[in-house]
Design a protein around this motif. Structure first.
Motif, PDB file in Angstrom:
ATOM      1  N   THR A  67     -30.645  29.124 -25.143  1.00  0.00           N
ATOM      2  CA  THR A  67     -30.075  27.802 -24.877  1.00  0.00           C
ATOM      3  C   THR A  67     -29.293  27.270 -26.069  1.00  0.00           C
ATOM      4  O   THR A  67     -28.257  26.632 -25.901  1.00  0.00           O
ATOM      5  CB  THR A  67     -31.202  26.812 -24.500  1.00  0.00           C
ATOM      6  N   PHE A  68     -29.797  27.531 -27.279  1.00  0.00           N
ATOM      7  CA  PHE A  68     -29.173  27.026 -28.506  1.00  0.00           C
ATOM      8  C   PHE A  68     -28.882  28.196 -29.449  1.00  0.00           C
ATOM      9  O   PHE A  68     -29.555  28.385 -30.459  1.00  0.00           O
ATOM     10  CB  PHE A  68     -30.094  26.014 -29.206  1.00  0.00           C
ATOM     11  N   PRO A  69     -27.881  29.035 -29.098  1.00  0.00           N
ATOM     12  CA  PRO A  69     -27.601  30.212 -29.927  1.00  0.00           C
ATOM     13  C   PRO A  69     -27.031  29.814 -31.288  1.00  0.00           C
ATOM     14  O   PRO A  69     -26.503  28.708 -31.445  1.00  0.00           O
ATOM     15  CB  PRO A  69     -26.573  30.988 -29.100  1.00  0.00           C
ATOM     16  N   PRO A  70     -27.138  30.724 -32.264  1.00  0.00           N
ATOM     17  CA  PRO A  70     -26.522  30.437 -33.568  1.00  0.00           C
ATOM     18  C   PRO A  70     -25.045  30.110 -33.373  1.00  0.00           C
ATOM     19  O   PRO A  70     -24.414  30.699 -32.503  1.00  0.00           O
ATOM     20  CB  PRO A  70     -26.701  31.738 -34.337  1.00  0.00           C
ATOM     21  N   PRO A  71     -24.516  29.165 -34.077  1.00  0.00           N
ATOM     22  CA  PRO A  71     -25.048  28.465 -35.238  1.00  0.00           C
ATOM     23  C   PRO A  71     -25.823  27.193 -34.913  1.00  0.00           C
ATOM     24  O   PRO A  71     -26.229  26.491 -35.831  1.00  0.00           O
ATOM     25  CB  PRO A  71     -23.798  28.129 -36.038  1.00  0.00           C
ATOM     26  N   VAL A  72     -26.036  26.866 -33.620  1.00  0.00           N
ATOM     27  CA  VAL A  72     -26.762  25.636 -33.293  1.00  0.00           C
ATOM     28  C   VAL A  72     -28.165  25.705 -33.904  1.00  0.00           C
ATOM     29  O   VAL A  72     -28.564  24.824 -34.643  1.00  0.00           O
ATOM     30  CB  VAL A  72     -26.827  25.397 -31.773  1.00  0.00           C
ATOM     31  N   LEU A  73     -28.920  26.742 -33.571  1.00  0.00           N
ATOM     32  CA  LEU A  73     -30.176  27.031 -34.263  1.00  0.00           C
ATOM     33  C   LEU A  73     -29.927  28.241 -35.141  1.00  0.00           C
ATOM     34  O   LEU A  73     -29.406  29.251 -34.673  1.00  0.00           O
ATOM     35  CB  LEU A  73     -31.301  27.345 -33.275  1.00  0.00           C
ATOM     36  N   LYS A  74     -30.280  28.140 -36.394  1.00  0.00           N
ATOM     37  CA  LYS A  74     -30.036  29.244 -37.322  1.00  0.00           C
ATOM     38  C   LYS A  74     -31.215  30.186 -37.433  1.00  0.00           C
ATOM     39  O   LYS A  74     -31.041  31.332 -37.836  1.00  0.00           O
ATOM     40  CB  LYS A  74     -29.651  28.699 -38.686  1.00  0.00           C
ATOM     41  N   ALA A  75     -32.417  29.720 -37.096  1.00  0.00           N
ATOM     42  CA  ALA A  75     -33.601  30.569 -37.201  1.00  0.00           C
ATOM     43  C   ALA A  75     -34.717  30.004 -36.350  1.00  0.00           C
ATOM     44  O   ALA A  75     -34.792  28.798 -36.121  1.00  0.00           O
ATOM     45  CB  ALA A  75     -34.056  30.669 -38.651  1.00  0.00           C
ATOM     46  N   ILE A  76     -35.578  30.904 -35.886  1.00  0.00           N
ATOM     47  CA  ILE A  76     -36.819  30.516 -35.233  1.00  0.00           C
ATOM     48  C   ILE A  76     -37.917  31.341 -35.884  1.00  0.00           C
ATOM     49  O   ILE A  76     -37.856  32.566 -35.888  1.00  0.00           O
ATOM     50  CB  ILE A  76     -36.793  30.744 -33.711  1.00  0.00           C
ATOM     51  N   SER A  77     -38.895  30.651 -36.443  1.00  0.00           N
ATOM     52  CA  SER A  77     -40.039  31.315 -37.079  1.00  0.00           C
ATOM     53  C   SER A  77     -41.242  31.197 -36.165  1.00  0.00           C
ATOM     54  O   SER A  77     -41.503  30.124 -35.604  1.00  0.00           O
ATOM     55  CB  SER A  77     -40.374  30.663 -38.419  1.00  0.00           C
ATOM     56  N   ILE A  78     -41.964  32.293 -36.022  1.00  0.00           N
ATOM     57  CA  ILE A  78     -43.176  32.312 -35.210  1.00  0.00           C
ATOM     58  C   ILE A  78     -44.334  32.575 -36.165  1.00  0.00           C
ATOM     59  O   ILE A  78     -44.364  33.611 -36.833  1.00  0.00           O
ATOM     60  CB  ILE A  78     -43.094  33.397 -34.123  1.00  0.00           C
ATOM     61  N   ILE A  79     -45.270  31.640 -36.235  1.00  0.00           N
ATOM     62  CA  ILE A  79     -46.350  31.723 -37.211  1.00  0.00           C
ATOM     63  C   ILE A  79     -47.693  31.813 -36.490  1.00  0.00           C
ATOM     64  O   ILE A  79     -48.156  30.824 -35.905  1.00  0.00           O
ATOM     65  CB  ILE A  79     -46.328  30.498 -38.148  1.00  0.00           C
ATOM     66  N   PRO A  80     -48.337  32.987 -36.537  1.00  0.00           N
ATOM     67  CA  PRO A  80     -49.677  33.110 -35.949  1.00  0.00           C
ATOM     68  C   PRO A  80     -50.717  32.501 -36.876  1.00  0.00           C
ATOM     69  O   PRO A  80     -50.661  32.678 -38.094  1.00  0.00           O
ATOM     70  CB  PRO A  80     -49.861  34.628 -35.830  1.00  0.00           C
ATOM     71  N   LEU A  81     -51.650  31.757 -36.318  1.00  0.00           N
ATOM     72  CA  LEU A  81     -52.713  31.114 -37.093  1.00  0.00           C
ATOM     73  C   LEU A  81     -54.061  31.625 -36.587  1.00  0.00           C
ATOM     74  O   LEU A  81     -54.249  31.819 -35.388  1.00  0.00           O
ATOM     75  CB  LEU A  81     -52.623  29.597 -36.955  1.00  0.00           C
ATOM     76  N   ASN A  82     -54.986  31.821 -37.519  1.00  0.00           N
ATOM     77  CA  ASN A  82     -56.246  32.439 -37.137  1.00  0.00           C
ATOM     78  C   ASN A  82     -57.396  31.841 -37.933  1.00  0.00           C
ATOM     79  O   ASN A  82     -58.016  32.517 -38.747  1.00  0.00           O
ATOM     80  CB  ASN A  82     -56.149  33.952 -37.379  1.00  0.00           C
ATOM     81  N   SER A  83     -57.675  30.552 -37.734  1.00  0.00           N
ATOM     82  CA  SER A  83     -58.798  29.920 -38.422  1.00  0.00           C
ATOM     83  C   SER A  83     -59.457  28.923 -37.473  1.00  0.00           C
ATOM     84  O   SER A  83     -58.899  28.561 -36.439  1.00  0.00           O
ATOM     85  CB  SER A  83     -58.329  29.223 -39.697  1.00  0.00           C
ATOM     86  N   GLU A  84     -60.632  28.469 -37.863  1.00  0.00           N
ATOM     87  CA  GLU A  84     -61.344  27.472 -37.042  1.00  0.00           C
ATOM     88  C   GLU A  84     -60.515  26.205 -36.852  1.00  0.00           C
ATOM     89  O   GLU A  84     -60.461  25.643 -35.763  1.00  0.00           O
ATOM     90  CB  GLU A  84     -62.684  27.120 -37.696  1.00  0.00           C
ATOM     91  N   GLU A  85     -59.843  25.759 -37.933  1.00  0.00           N
ATOM     92  CA  GLU A  85     -59.073  24.507 -37.874  1.00  0.00           C
ATOM     93  C   GLU A  85     -57.866  24.600 -36.950  1.00  0.00           C
ATOM     94  O   GLU A  85     -57.375  23.587 -36.457  1.00  0.00           O
ATOM     95  CB  GLU A  85     -58.570  24.103 -39.269  1.00  0.00           C
TER      96      GLU A  85
END
Length: 141
Positions: A67-85
């Motif tokens: 939907t928002f190809p570069p240069p509209v969005l320059k990056a998408i980061s995917i961050i997996p989290l693995n803690s109780e919080e």
């Protein structure tokens, strides 16, 4: 050497790769420039890895890039989290230059995962106000 379905594919040795890199400036890691941290505008998707939401996070990122190809969005980061919080977390952040990341979606606050239509509209209002999202902008009757 690797063989796949009867096809011989010679694999270069590590030493061959090193020798090749020495003669080719494009393969000289000392000339590599790392990406800027938090390019702007960019998206950050945090998700609970224990909940096995990697596929959902990658699907959302793919849809946002379509939907928002570069240069509209320059990056998408995917961050997996693995803690109780961070158990059960699924958040989508929008990073814009000159301001702290804006929370676009939080699964716990919103009561579920984002409908892509609504998430795209929220992001669009920041990165491309006035852009038509086609069928995603049509009112449900």
């Amino acid at each position: 050497m690797a063989e796949s379905a009867g096809v011989y594919c010679p694999m270069p040795s590590e030493q061959d790769n090193v020798e090749q890199a020495k003669g080719n400036p494009a393969l000289n890691s000392s000339t590599f420039i790392p990406p800027a941290p938090l390019m702007s505008p960019s998206i950050i998707i945090e998700f609970c890895d224990r909940c096995r939401w990697l596929h959902r996070a990658t699907w959302v990122s793919t849809e946002l890039f379509l939907t928002f190809p570069p240069p509209v969005l320059k990056a998408i980061s995917i961050i997996p989290l693995n803690s109780e919080e961070t158990g059960g977390r699924f958040r989508v952040w929008l990073n814009l230059e000159g301001s702290p990341p804006q929370l676009m979606w939080d699964r716990k606050i919103e009561g579920g995962f984002p409908e892509l239509k609504g998430l795209k509209q929220r992001i669009r209002d920041y990165v491309q106000p006035g852009k038509s999202l086609g069928h995603s902008d049509k009112k449900s009757e």
